[in-house]
Design an enzyme around this catalytic site. Structure first.
Site, short mmCIF file in Angstrom:
data_model
loop_
_atom_site.label_atom_id
_atom_site.label_comp_id
_atom_site.label_asym_id
_atom_site.label_seq_id
_atom_site.Cartn_x
_atom_site.Cartn_y
_atom_site.Cartn_z
CB CYS B 83 18.70 -65.92 -25.29
SG CYS B 83 17.19 -65.99 -26.25
CB CYS B 206 6.68 -62.48 -21.31
SG CYS B 206 5.34 -63.65 -21.61
CE LYS B 328 8.00 -60.88 -15.67
NZ LYS B 328 8.03 -59.52 -16.16
CG HIS B 332 16.18 -61.49 -22.91
ND1 HIS B 332 17.54 -61.74 -22.91
CD2 HIS B 332 15.61 -62.48 -23.64
CE1 HIS B 332 17.77 -62.85 -23.62
NE2 HIS B 332 16.63 -63.31 -24.07
#
Ligand SMILES: [Zn+2]
Lengths: 125, 384
Positions: B83, B206, B328, B332
Site C-alpha cells: 500500500c 474499513c 477510509k 484506497h
C-alpha cells in the site's frame, strides 16, 4: 560464517500438515519464532537453533473473521489469533467455530491441533 | 542536496474505473505534467506503481506508460511496496532529483481491482502480509489490523464510538471531495448497523476496494524558473522498514516503522509535530488513523481517540487529519494512495481544495504504510 542448515518453509508447512509438529528457530538472545529466517530479526545473529515449538500458549491478540479469503471460505466465522508460546516466542493460527470474540478472550490458553487443513489450527484448552 | 519540489499533481475519481490501470495512469500523468507547465519530453525518469497489475495480466507498466506519453526512450521502473508503493516511488524520485541524477521525475500509481469478486480481492490484499506465516493461517488484511485493535483495547479505552468518530469525520471530508470514492456522510447509527468484517471492525471501519490513479511531478528548484502553480518543497522524504509479521514484533500498540519514519522525517525537516498544519495519514482502517497520530508523535499513546471525538482532527479543528477523506472514504486504490495523499497536499497548498480547504496550509505531512507496517513512508512539505 555460512548460513545455518535450518528447515525450509516447505518443511515448516509439511511439519504441521503431515507430521503434526510446528518447527521454528531459536536465537541465543531469547528470540524465538516460527517465521523462516537466516538470521535473527532482533539481534542479527546467524547462530540459530532449529527447534520444535510446543504449540501450547495463550492468546495475545485475536479477531473474529467474517469475510475470509478463499482458503477459509468454509470456516467463517473463525478467530484469527496471535499465540504467545509457553516457551517464549509467538506464532499465528486460527480457532474454529468462534463467532463472538467474548468466547475467546485474550489470555485464554490454547494448544496446536495437528493435521487439520488449512493453516495452523489451535483449540482452546 | 538540491531543493526538491512537487510542481504538478493530478488524480482521477477513485471508485470504479471502466478503463484499465494503464490507461488511467497515462491520463493522470499527462494531467500532472500539464499542470506543472512542463512537457513529457522534460521528464528524465518515471517511477510507476501498480502492485496488483497481475490482476489485469500486466507487468512492466513503465515503458508502456512512457510510450503512451510519447517518451518511450525515458527510463522507468515499477516500484512495489504494497500500500506504500507510490510513496516509495516518490522517495526514489526525491533521491534522484535531490542527488542531482535527474531534473524532473514522474511518479505515478494506479490500481484496478473492481473487476474481481470480494474473495479474490481479499486474497490480493493479503499478499502484502507474510503469506505462509500469516495469511495461510487465516489472516486477512482487516483481520491483521483488527488483532492490533484487540491488543490496543487491552491497554487503552477504545469504545466503538471512538472508531466510529474516525469514520464519520473522514466520510464528512470525502463528501466534499469530487475525487472521493464515497461522497456521502455517515451517521453513528449507520456505522453501528454495518456488519462485522473482522472484530471489532465493522464494514465502516474499513477502506473500500477502489480503482484509481494519481500522479505527481518532482523537479529540482533550479530546473524551474516560474512554475504555473505554487510548488511544494519536499522538506523530508523518509522510508523505513520493520519486521512484517506482527507476531514477531515486541509491541502491538503501534507500528514501529511509522514511529521511526516520523522521528527521522521531523529531524530531516527541522520541524516538530506542533509546526505541522495538517496531515494525510494511512487510515486503511479507523484504528490505523489513531495509531498513526500516536506513532508520529502528534498525540501521546492512547490519547488520539479522545482528541478525535472532541473534533480536534476535523477539517476545521486544531489539527485537520485526512481532509481528503483518507483511505477510509476517499478510497484506497493501493498503488495510487501514496501519491494521492500528496495530490491532496498540493490542492490544499494551492488553494484549490474548494469546500474542504483546511484553515492553515503552510506545512503538511503525509504518512503511507505498506500493508501492516513492514514498510512506511513519511513526507513533510512546506509551501515553496
Ligand atoms: Zn537474536
Amino acid at each position: 560464517m555460512t548460513a545455518p542448515e535450518g528447515h525450509s518453509i516447505a518443511d515448516y508447512l509439511k511439519g504441521y500438515t503431515d507430521l503434526g509438529r510446528l518447527r521454528g528457530f531459536a536465537c541465543g538472545c531469547g528470540f524465538r519464532t516460527a517465521t523462516w529466517v537466516l538470521a535473527c530479526p532482533r539481534c542479527g545473529s546467524r547462530d540459530l537453533t532449529d527447534v520444535d515449538l510446543s504449540g501450547r500458549g495463550t492468546i495475545v491478540a485475536c479477531s473474529v473473521q467474517h469475510v475470509p479469503s478463499d482458503e477459509f471460505l468454509n470456516e467463517a466465522p473463525y478467530a484469527y489469533v496471535v499465540v504467545e508460546l509457553a516457551e517464549g516466542g509467538r506464532i499465528t493460527g486460527w480457532v474454529a467455530g468462534v463467532a463472538d470474540p467474548a468466547d475467546l478472550p485474550l489470555g485464554a490458553a490454547v494448544h496446536f491441533h495437528p493435521g487439520y487443513k488449512p493453516g495452523v489450527q489451535f483449540v482452546q484448552d | 542536496m538540491r531543493e526538491t519540489w512537487i510542481v504538478g499533481a493530478a488524480t482521477n475519481r477513485f471508485g470504479r474505473m471502466a478503463e484499465s490501470a494503464r490507461e488511467a495512469a497515462a491520463r493522470v500523468a499527462l494531467a500532472a505534467i500539464d499542470r506543472a507547465g512542463l512537457a513529457p519530453q522534460d521528464i528524465d525518469h518515471t517511477f510507476v506503481s501498480n502492485a496488483f497489475g497481475m490482476a489485469e495480466h500486466q507487468g512492466h507498466l513503465g515503458p508502456l506508460l512512457n510510450t503512451a506519453l510519447g517518451i518511450p526512450e525515458v527510463p522507468s521502473c515499477t516500484i512495489e511496496s504494497a500500500c506504500s508503493s507510490s510513496s516509495a516511488g516518490l522517495h526514489e524520485a526525491f533521491v534522484h532529483v535531490a542527488g542531482g541524477f535527474a531534473d524532473a521525475v514522474l511518479v505515478v500509481g494506479a490500481e484496478k481491482l473492481s473487476h474481481l469478486d470480494t474473495v479474490t480481492a481479499t486474497g490480493y490484499f493479503a499478499t502484502g502480509a507474510d503469506f505462509p506465516f500469516e495469511a495461510r493461517n487465516g489472516a486477512t488484511f482487516p483481520g491483521l489490523y483488527a488483532t492490533l485493535a484487540s491488543a490496543y483495547r487491552r491497554v487503552f479505552p477504545l469504545p466503538d464510538e471512538t472508531l466510529a468518530a474516525v469514520a464519520i469525520k473522514n466520510h464528512a471530508n470525502a463528501a466534499l471531495n469530487p475525487h472521493a470514492h464515497f461522497q456521502k456522510e455517515i451517521s453513528l447509527e449507520t456505522y453501528l448497523n454495518s456488519p462485522i468484517v473482522a472484530s471489532p471492525f465493522r464494514l465502516y471501519d474499513c477502506c473500500p476496494f477502489s480503482d484509481g490513479a494519481s500522479a505527481v511531478v518532482v523537479a529540482a528548484k533550479e530546473f524551474l524558473r516560474r512554475p504555473p502553480t505554487t510548488p511544494l518543497v519536499v522538506a523530508a522524504s523518509v522510508r523505513t522498514g520493520s519486521i512484517v509479521d506482527m507476531h514477531d514484533r515486541t509491541d502491538l500498540l503501534g507500528l514501529p516503522a511509522s514511529r521511526r519514519a516520523g522521528e527521522l522525517a521531523f529531524r530531516a525537516a527541522g520541524l516538530t509535530p506542533k509546526e505541522i498544519d495538517f496531515l494525510e495519514v494511512h487510515d486503511c482502517f479507523t484504528l490505523a488513523e489513531l495509531l498513526a497520530l500516536e506513532d508520529l508523535g502528534f498525540y501521546p499513546r492512547g490519547a488520539a481517540g479522545a482528541a478525535t471525538r472532541e473534533g480536534e482532527t476535523a477539517r476545521k479543528g486544531r489539527l485537520p487529519v485526512n481532509p481528503s477523506g483518507g483511505l477510509k472514504a476517499k478510497g484506497h486504490p493501493v498503488s495510487a494512495t501514496g501519491v494521492a495523499q500528496v495530490v491532496e497536499v498540493f490542492e490544499q497548498m494551492n488553494g484549490t481544495a474548494g469546500a474542504r480547504a483546511v484553515p492553515r496550509s503552510e506545512t503538511a505531512l503525509t504518512h503511507n504504510v505498506g500493508a501492516t507496517g513492514g514498510s512506511c513512508s513519511v513526507h513533510i512539505f512546506r509551501r515553496g
